[in-house]
Design an enzyme around this catalytic site. Sequence first.
Site, PDB file in Angstrom:
ATOM      1  N   CYS A 200       0.814  -1.227   0.000  1.00 42.67           N
ATOM      2  CA  CYS A 200       0.000   0.000   0.000  1.00 42.67           C
ATOM      3  C   CYS A 200       0.847   1.276   0.000  1.00 42.67           C
ATOM      4  CB  CYS A 200      -0.956  -0.006   1.182  1.00 42.67           C
ATOM      5  SG  CYS A 200      -1.939  -1.502   1.264  1.00 42.67           S
TER       6      CYS A 200
ATOM      7  N   HIS B 110      -3.107   7.017   3.097  1.00 45.00           N
ATOM      8  CA  HIS B 110      -3.580   5.735   2.579  1.00 45.00           C
ATOM      9  C   HIS B 110      -4.982   5.486   3.153  1.00 45.00           C
ATOM     10  CE1 HIS B 110      -4.023   1.662   1.509  1.00 45.00           C
ATOM     11  NE2 HIS B 110      -3.637   1.131   2.649  1.00 45.00           N
TER      12      HIS B 110
ATOM     13  N   ASN C  98     -10.238   0.074   0.578  1.00 38.44           N
ATOM     14  CA  ASN C  98      -8.781   0.117   0.533  1.00 38.44           C
ATOM     15  C   ASN C  98      -8.308  -0.480  -0.799  1.00 38.44           C
ATOM     16  OD1 ASN C  98      -6.049  -0.379   0.814  1.00 38.44           O
ATOM     17  ND2 ASN C  98      -6.204  -1.237   2.876  1.00 38.44           N
TER      18      ASN C  98
HETATM   19  O1  UT7 Z   1      -3.521  -1.530   3.735  1.00 39.57           O
HETATM   20  C1  UT7 Z   1      -3.333  -2.139   4.956  1.00 39.57           C
HETATM   21  C2  UT7 Z   1      -4.374  -3.192   5.134  1.00 39.57           C
HETATM   22  N1  UT7 Z   1      -4.797  -3.497   6.423  1.00 39.57           N
HETATM   23  C3  UT7 Z   1      -5.334  -2.653   7.321  1.00 39.57           C
HETATM   24  O2  UT7 Z   1      -5.380  -1.473   7.167  1.00 39.57           O
HETATM   25  C4  UT7 Z   1      -5.901  -3.289   8.545  1.00 39.57           C
HETATM   26  C5  UT7 Z   1      -5.796  -2.457   9.786  1.00 39.57           C
HETATM   27  N2  UT7 Z   1      -6.699  -2.982  10.766  1.00 39.57           N
HETATM   28  C6  UT7 Z   1      -8.012  -2.696  10.762  1.00 39.57           C
HETATM   29  O3  UT7 Z   1      -8.466  -1.908   9.962  1.00 39.57           O
HETATM   30  C7  UT7 Z   1      -8.904  -3.335  11.810  1.00 39.57           C
HETATM   31  O4  UT7 Z   1      -8.095  -4.073  12.710  1.00 39.57           O
HETATM   32  C8  UT7 Z   1     -10.006  -4.258  11.203  1.00 39.57           C
HETATM   33  C9  UT7 Z   1     -11.038  -3.406  10.477  1.00 39.57           C
HETATM   34  C10 UT7 Z   1      -9.376  -5.241  10.222  1.00 39.57           C
HETATM   35  C11 UT7 Z   1     -10.696  -5.044  12.293  1.00 39.57           C
HETATM   36  O5  UT7 Z   1     -11.219  -4.144  13.261  1.00 39.57           O
HETATM   37  P1  UT7 Z   1     -11.033  -4.461  14.823  1.00 39.57           P
HETATM   38  O6  UT7 Z   1     -11.705  -3.384  15.544  1.00 39.57           O
HETATM   39  O7  UT7 Z   1      -9.547  -4.650  15.036  1.00 39.57           O
HETATM   40  O8  UT7 Z   1     -11.859  -5.796  14.974  1.00 39.57           O
HETATM   41  P2  UT7 Z   1     -11.376  -7.242  15.472  1.00 39.57           P
HETATM   42  O9  UT7 Z   1     -10.478  -7.864  14.461  1.00 39.57           O
HETATM   43  O10 UT7 Z   1     -10.888  -7.131  16.876  1.00 39.57           O
HETATM   44  O11 UT7 Z   1     -12.745  -8.016  15.496  1.00 39.57           O
HETATM   45  C12 UT7 Z   1     -13.756  -7.717  16.435  1.00 39.57           C
HETATM   46  C13 UT7 Z   1     -14.888  -8.684  16.220  1.00 39.57           C
HETATM   47  C14 UT7 Z   1     -14.424 -10.149  16.216  1.00 39.57           C
HETATM   48  O12 UT7 Z   1     -15.441 -10.903  16.857  1.00 39.57           O
HETATM   49  P3  UT7 Z   1     -15.278 -11.336  18.392  1.00 39.57           P
HETATM   50  O13 UT7 Z   1     -14.038 -12.152  18.451  1.00 39.57           O
HETATM   51  O14 UT7 Z   1     -15.182 -10.067  19.167  1.00 39.57           O
HETATM   52  O15 UT7 Z   1     -16.538 -12.106  18.647  1.00 39.57           O
HETATM   53  C15 UT7 Z   1     -14.369 -10.502  14.767  1.00 39.57           C
HETATM   54  O16 UT7 Z   1     -14.569 -11.875  14.527  1.00 39.57           O
HETATM   55  O17 UT7 Z   1     -15.488  -8.459  14.953  1.00 39.57           O
HETATM   56  C16 UT7 Z   1     -15.539  -9.701  14.204  1.00 39.57           C
HETATM   57  N3  UT7 Z   1     -15.416  -9.394  12.786  1.00 39.57           N
HETATM   58  C17 UT7 Z   1     -16.466  -9.092  12.016  1.00 39.57           C
HETATM   59  N4  UT7 Z   1     -17.782  -9.000  12.262  1.00 39.57           N
HETATM   60  C18 UT7 Z   1     -18.594  -8.656  11.246  1.00 39.57           C
HETATM   61  C19 UT7 Z   1     -14.286  -9.335  12.042  1.00 39.57           C
HETATM   62  N5  UT7 Z   1     -14.583  -9.002  10.782  1.00 39.57           N
HETATM   63  C20 UT7 Z   1     -15.927  -8.851  10.733  1.00 39.57           C
HETATM   64  C21 UT7 Z   1     -16.825  -8.506   9.710  1.00 39.57           C
HETATM   65  N6  UT7 Z   1     -18.150  -8.409  10.014  1.00 39.57           N
HETATM   66  N7  UT7 Z   1     -16.429  -8.239   8.460  1.00 39.57           N
END
Ligand code: UT7
Length: 321
Positions: free
Chosen positions: A114, A248, A278
């Site tokens: 990215c 980004h 993204n």
């Molecule tokens: O270009 C670089 C590319 N990458 C990035 O920029 C990623 C940077 N990171 C992020 O943007 C965030 O960490 C995410 C958007 C990927 C995730 O957000 P988060 O607040 O860190 O959520 P999490 O991974 O802690 O997930 C929280 C909950 C989980 O459920 P439990 O374990 O709390 O029951 C996940 O399983 O949300 C769940 N979850 C979803 N629920 C609905 C994860 N993805 C989804 C989804 N829809 N798409």
Amino acid sequence: MENVKIIGCGYAKAKVKVSNADLEKIVETNDEWIQQRTGIQTRYVTDEENTSDLAVKAAQKAIEDAGIPVEDIDMILVATTTPDCITPSTACLVQEKLGLNGKECTALDINAACSGYVYGITLASCLLEKYKTILVIGSETLSKILDWTDRNTCVLFGDGAGACILQKSESNRLFSYTKSNGDVNGVLMAQGLPIKKPLENGTKDYGYVQMDGKEVFRFAVKAMQESVEKVLEKANVSLEDVDLIIPHQANIRIIRHVAKKMRLAEEKFFVNLEEFGNTSSASIAIALACAKEQGKLQPGMKIVLTGFGAGFTCGAVYIEW
Ligand code: UT7
């Protein structure tokens, strides 16, 4: 080289607009979660156009915006993580599709995930000692390397392309800062083709984007803040004097954290991730061209582009528009 000007830019959307509601039909997710955690509402996904096709469309708009004949371009750099082929490079395909085959033009790809567009502009600004008119493109068809059953990744990304053209300038200054960290732990990666072991007959999963979202989030905030500070130090410009930051476009929460840590108003950051998602190497490229289209870039303005990505790579470019 410091005396550099961006003389034109453009972008191209992939054909199919996919809403969060559309994704609800294929993975266990919902619009509320995606919007609250990322800010993304829609993204564009290609149906048949490949990375080079989107790149060419963005390039043609940049050439038109610059008002130069296509033959003036003597170097093409394409930042991408999703090339059409392993070889030839996407840049060579773009060269052919722009009608520059056989002309005095050098074309090559860059993979800095990215951060690719920031790296591309950085390299181009150095190469302006040797080449006169450099086309830098960020183009992706990430939909090819997404696991559409993995809700942790598939809701985040989109396809598209952005491009700009650089030339030497009498008065406009451009500075850049880049850094790669060498991520060997697979925090954010897409595997390549497996090494063939014909005598063992082993198989291996490969190809799809995998990531530890929280770790990437932490890196992103720190990397973008540091990159902006470093590039402004090089340019000898204070943060208060910057008119617009084009980050980004990964997640609105990352951008808000950066704004807060840098004590800047959110309005100083250009955001279009709600529409595009993204788009990796294309993200800053599209955002820059959209900002221009929306009349947000006026002559004399001080602009900073900043990105982070797999590798872990990061960087920033300071531009006097
Ligand atoms: O270009 C670089 C590319 N990458 C990035 O920029 C990623 C940077 N990171 C992020 O943007 C965030 O960490 C995410 C958007 C990927 C995730 O957000 P988060 O607040 O860190 O959520 P999490 O991974 O802690 O997930 C929280 C909950 C989980 O459920 P439990 O374990 O709390 O029951 C996940 O399983 O949300 C769940 N979850 C979803 N629920 C609905 C994860 N993805 C989804 C989804 N829809 N798409």
